[in-house]
Design a protein around this motif. Structure first.
Motif: not given
Length: 298
Positions: A89, A98-99, A291
């Protein structure tokens, strides 16, 4: 050179819960412990032989599944934390999705499991044991791994807090808490980085699965387990430098990242476009919104 903490063996009948039990570290650790006579139940996203299916980002699922593991084992003597995911990321990018997923799994997942297991760990005949498997990225910061590094550094801090609050009781019971800091080991967690041109292969200190499995099992077997340990002698030296001269280590990382950016190491990765431009003035394809597939660290 490996530390090879494999000379000790866990007492037969030791009851152990291992998260990420089906993965690259978890499966051989479970096998090693069972060979030594331990009783082991695993947690992983999918159920399997001796492994209970559990999403460790779900508080209710964790409470329910850890209680089932304790019931099966008839108590609990130790917990080993391997479960985790890796998604590259941008530190200046959005937290979601995501994070946040990395933080929720790698840090808060370990916290949930520990909290659920704590009453059983403290109810044993002696000191319960918790082994957190962090990463050298808890103290060596590399680009595009901020969520993973924050999670692993947070895991180290949580281990310290757990040790302080639950490590000693007047009757001699409590917890032994160990944090292990692996280097780069070829496990499925690194596939996500390779898919977007951000492989750690060759960038950080290489270790083998056996280095970490031996270290973890050794911590479970040792009469006085280590507080913090790497899996190799080289890792121990790096950990010492990180603790005593973090600025020196950080400057070395910055120099290397600049050299790699100039040499085109990050050119194939869209997420690295901004960093390459800032460090070299060159323009590479802009970041995409796609992603990265998540990969289990276990």
């Amino acid at each position: 050179m490996s530390l090879r903490r494999t000379r000790g063996t866990v007492p037969a009948g030791t009851r152990v819960l291992v998260t990420g039990a089906a993965g690259g570290f978890g499966a051989p650790t479970v096998a090693r412990l069972r060979e030594q006579g331990a009783r082991v139940v695993g947690l992983d996203r999918a159920a399997g032989d001796g492994v209970l299916g559990c999403d460790i980002t779900d508080p209710q699922a964790v409470e329910r599944t850890v209680a089932e593991a304790v019931r099966i084992l008839g108590g609990l003597d130790a917990v080993v934390h391997y479960a985790g995911i890796g998604i590259p990321n941008d530190a200046g990018g959005p937290l979601e999705p995501d994070a946040l997923r990395v933080l929720d799994t790698n840090l808060l997942g370990a916290w949930r499991v520990t909290s659920a297991a704590l009453p059983a760990l403290l109810d044993g005949p002696g000191k319960g044991r918790v082994v957190f498997v962090a990463s050298e990225l808890a103290y060596v910061t590399l680009p595009f791994l901020s969520a993973y590094s924050v999670a692993k550094r947070g895991m180290s801090a949580y281990a310290d807090a757990l040790r302080l609050e639950y490590g000693t009781a007047v009757d001699g019971t409590g917890l032994h808490v160990t944090t292990v800091y692996p280097g780069y080991v070829r496990t499925p967690i690194h596939e996500a980085g390779r898919e977007v041109g951000l492989s750690l292969e060759g960038q950080v200190r290489r270790e083998e699965v056996e280095d970490i499995v031996g270290t973890v099992v050794g911590a479970l077997a040792a009469p006085r387990p280590p507080r913090d340990t790497a899996g190799t002698l080289a890792g121990q030296a790096e950990l010492w430098v990180a603790r005593h001269a973090p600025g020196l280590l950080g400057r070395g990382v910055v120099r290397r990242v600049r050299q790699q950016a100039a040499a085109g190491r990050f050119d194939s990765s869209p997420v690295a476009a901004g960093l390459v431009r800032r460090l070299t003035g060159r323009t590479v394809p802009a970041v995409t919104t796609a992603r990265t597939p998540e990969r289990s660290a276990s």
